[in-house]
Design a protein around this motif. Structure first.
Motif, short mmCIF file in Angstrom:
data_model
loop_
_atom_site.label_atom_id
_atom_site.label_comp_id
_atom_site.label_asym_id
_atom_site.label_seq_id
_atom_site.Cartn_x
_atom_site.Cartn_y
_atom_site.Cartn_z
N GLY A 217 0.81 -1.22 0.00
CA GLY A 217 0.00 0.00 0.00
C GLY A 217 0.84 1.26 0.00
N THR A 218 0.23 2.35 -0.45
CA THR A 218 0.97 3.62 -0.55
C THR A 218 1.43 4.09 0.83
OG1 THR A 218 -1.18 4.68 -0.55
CG2 THR A 218 -0.08 4.49 -2.67
N GLY A 219 0.67 3.78 1.86
CA GLY A 219 1.07 4.14 3.22
C GLY A 219 2.42 3.54 3.59
N ALA A 220 2.75 2.43 2.94
CA ALA A 220 4.00 1.74 3.23
C ALA A 220 5.06 2.04 2.17
CB ALA A 220 3.75 0.24 3.32
N ASP B 5 3.86 8.61 8.73
CA ASP B 5 3.94 8.09 10.10
C ASP B 5 5.33 8.17 10.71
OD1 ASP B 5 5.22 6.14 8.67
OD2 ASP B 5 3.72 4.59 8.99
N GLY B 6 6.31 8.58 9.90
CA GLY B 6 7.65 8.75 10.44
C GLY B 6 8.39 7.47 10.77
N VAL B 7 7.89 6.34 10.29
CA VAL B 7 8.58 5.08 10.54
C VAL B 7 9.94 5.06 9.82
CG1 VAL B 7 8.50 2.58 10.10
CG2 VAL B 7 6.51 3.73 11.04
N GLY B 8 9.98 5.70 8.69
CA GLY B 8 11.26 5.86 8.00
C GLY B 8 11.80 4.59 7.40
N LEU B 9 10.94 3.62 7.19
CA LEU B 9 11.40 2.38 6.59
C LEU B 9 11.12 2.42 5.10
CD1 LEU B 9 10.70 -1.12 8.17
CD2 LEU B 9 11.53 -0.77 5.86
N TYR B 10 12.10 2.73 4.34
CA TYR B 10 11.92 2.70 2.89
C TYR B 10 13.13 2.03 2.24
CZ TYR B 10 15.18 6.58 2.60
OH TYR B 10 16.30 7.35 2.70
N ILE B 11 12.92 1.52 1.05
CA ILE B 11 14.00 0.80 0.37
C ILE B 11 14.71 1.75 -0.58
CG2 ILE B 11 14.52 -1.18 -1.11
CD1 ILE B 11 11.90 -2.45 -0.18
N PRO B 12 15.97 2.02 -0.32
CA PRO B 12 16.70 2.92 -1.21
C PRO B 12 16.98 2.24 -2.54
CG PRO B 12 18.21 1.98 0.37
CD PRO B 12 16.83 1.47 0.74
N SER B 13 17.36 3.02 -3.54
CA SER B 13 17.71 2.40 -4.81
C SER B 13 19.00 2.99 -5.35
CB SER B 13 16.57 2.59 -5.82
OG SER B 13 16.39 3.96 -6.06
N ARG B 14 19.69 2.17 -6.07
CA ARG B 14 20.94 2.61 -6.71
C ARG B 14 20.96 2.08 -8.13
NH1 ARG B 14 25.73 -0.60 -3.72
NH2 ARG B 14 24.63 -0.13 -1.81
N ALA B 15 21.87 2.67 -8.91
CA ALA B 15 21.98 2.22 -10.29
C ALA B 15 22.68 0.87 -10.33
CB ALA B 15 22.75 3.24 -11.11
N ALA C 297 7.53 0.30 16.01
CA ALA C 297 7.79 1.36 15.04
C ALA C 297 6.60 2.29 14.97
CB ALA C 297 8.09 0.76 13.68
N GLY C 298 5.44 1.78 15.30
CA GLY C 298 4.21 2.55 15.32
C GLY C 298 3.10 1.74 15.96
N PRO C 299 1.94 2.35 16.15
CA PRO C 299 0.82 1.65 16.77
C PRO C 299 0.44 0.40 15.97
CG PRO C 299 0.34 3.99 16.55
CD PRO C 299 1.59 3.74 15.80
N GLY C 300 0.30 -0.71 16.67
CA GLY C 300 -0.14 -1.93 16.01
C GLY C 300 0.98 -2.77 15.42
N HIS C 301 2.22 -2.39 15.69
CA HIS C 301 3.38 -3.16 15.22
C HIS C 301 3.37 -4.54 15.89
CE1 HIS C 301 8.08 -3.20 14.71
NE2 HIS C 301 7.56 -4.39 14.51
N VAL C 302 3.26 -5.55 15.05
CA VAL C 302 3.09 -6.91 15.55
C VAL C 302 4.30 -7.77 15.20
CG1 VAL C 302 1.82 -9.03 15.00
CG2 VAL C 302 0.56 -6.96 15.62
N LEU C 303 4.68 -8.63 16.13
CA LEU C 303 5.70 -9.64 15.86
C LEU C 303 4.99 -10.97 15.67
CD1 LEU C 303 8.28 -8.74 18.67
CD2 LEU C 303 8.20 -7.91 16.32
N LEU C 304 5.19 -11.55 14.51
CA LEU C 304 4.51 -12.79 14.16
C LEU C 304 5.56 -13.88 14.00
CD1 LEU C 304 2.10 -14.49 13.08
CD2 LEU C 304 2.49 -13.41 10.86
N MET C 305 5.43 -14.95 14.76
CA MET C 305 6.49 -15.97 14.75
C MET C 305 5.92 -17.38 14.85
SD MET C 305 7.54 -15.07 18.62
CE MET C 305 6.87 -13.44 18.41
#
Lengths: 171, 219
Positions: free
Chosen positions: A85-88, B132-142, B57-65
């Motif tokens: 989703g866009t939120g992610a 949400d400020g979680v700041g988890l994004y995947i960077p990209s490079r050439a 990381a934010g509300p509702g962050h779940v650990l599933l194992m």
């Protein structure tokens, strides 16, 4: 069509493996060289749209390519990331499992800053999620009688219009 | 006499199976799964368990194992892993409904180099909203075309050569039957012997090394 993953899949470009509706494709602008995408060949945008059998296949392939990355590229570990989703921050509207090879000191950082939530907040979230998740395993068993519900509105409409006509006539 | 010589040594002298036994005993998530340690459980079935992360990381962050102790994802049998991801999908949806999220991030770290902390495989399911400020994004490079082709070719060979006979497929039976059976050493011992077919050169994977790194971290 607008989906770049569908186009790449159709052209087989960078597809390293394909079976049974799922494929593994190399990422063209990767986080790290060897960053792979495990994705359905059919166009699904987010995970929630994909059937469970497909999710299972994607998970299996993600683990397979993850293991292969250790062997082939000498990675010391891998990250599996699904941006849903866009939120992610999902960029391409086609469900994909990102499998990213990692080595020590590679400069990547997927660590988040922990947020401080109060006990009350955590308790509330626990209840809300539990409520939503309680019928997770049950879903396939009880099928909503959709057809009956769908047949009715027409009748209801007619009745409504009849009633409103009557109402209009009254005064 | 030989008994007390061999027992009670440091981790360095232990076999991988002994290390894993020790990890299991010290694993906080195993204790949570068995109910010895309390946690905010949001979902549970025979195979897996989902709890709220105490450092979310934010509300509702779940650990599933999985309830069973698997150090890294590579060790997890196919059916268990499939089930865990299906539940991840369901929990993602639960997050969307319960918390009005606009998406979710499913995240797994395999190995210390990938940021894995606890020696118990788990998925993070994080409900997300755009700012949400979680700041988890995947960077990209050439990535140069040539390098992309090389990598693609090498992976195609590795994956094609083991069609339907991946070591990950071979483990579930053993894992399911024996509680204390450890996958990592078995995978390692089995594969080099079988590695006579053409595409099998990639089986020299050192899961023990990855697992024992985590053993040190976990202590």
């Amino acid at each position: 069509m607008g989906c770049s993953y569908c186009e790449l899949l159709a052209g087989k470009k960078g597809v390293v493996y394909e079976e049974d509706g799922v494929a593994i494709m190399i990422h063209r602008s990767p986080a790290m060289p060897g960053h792979m995408l495990v994705l359905p060949t059919e166009h699904f945008i987010i995970m929630e749209q994909a059937p469970d059998t497909l999710i299972r296949k994607l998970a299996t392939l993600a683990n397979k390519v993850s293991t292969a990355l250790l062997n082939v590229l000498g990675a010391a570990g891998t990250n599996i990331i699904v941006e849903n989703g866009t939120g992610a921050d999902q960029q391409v509207p086609h469900l994909a499992f990102n499998v990213i090879p990692r080595v020590e000191g590679d400069g990547l950082n997927f660590q988040w800053q922990p947020k401080k939530l109060s006990d009350e907040q955590m308790g509330l979230i626990e209840l809300q999620l539990k409520e939503q998740a309680k019928d997770v395993g049950v879903v396939p068993e009880k099928k909503e009688p959709v057809t009956i519900g769908a047949a009715k509105p027409e009748a209801a409409l007619k009745k409504d219009s009849y009633l409103t006509r009557q109402l209009r006539r009254r005064p | 006499m030989s008994d007390n010589d061999e027992s009670s040594e440091e981790t360095s002298n232990l076999s991988p199976s002994e290390i894993e036994e020790l990890q299991r005993k010290n694993c906080v998530f195993c204790h949570i799964a068995s109910g010895k340690v309390p946690a905010r459980k949001v979902y549970e079935d025979d195979v897996c368990l989902a709890i709220l992360d105490i450092n979310p990381a934010g509300p509702g962050h779940v650990l599933l194992m999985p309830k069973q102790h698997y150090t890294v994802m590579f060790n997890v049998p196919e059916d268990v892993l499939g089930h865990v991801f299906i539940i991840a999908k369901a929990l993602s949806q639960a997050g969307l409904k319960a918390l009005q999220a606009k998406g979710s991030t499913i995240f797994a770290a395999n190995g210390v180099a990938a940021g894995q902390r606890a020696p118990h495989f788990m998925l993070h399911v994080i409900p997300r909203t755009p700012s949400d400020g979680v700041g988890l994004y995947i960077p990209s490079r050439a990535l140069p075309e040539k390098q992309a082709e090389q990598i693609a070719a090498a992976l195609a060979t590795a994956l094609g050569g083991r069609k339907g006979e991946a070591p990950v497929d071979a483990t579930p039976a053993k894992q399911d039957s024996g509680q204390k059976g450890e996958t990592a050493p078995e995978v390692k011992q089995d594969d080099p012997k079988q590695g006579k077919t053409s595409g099998k050169k990639s089986d020299a994977i050192d899961l023990d090394a990855i697992a024992s790194l985590l053993a040190k971290e976990g202590k």
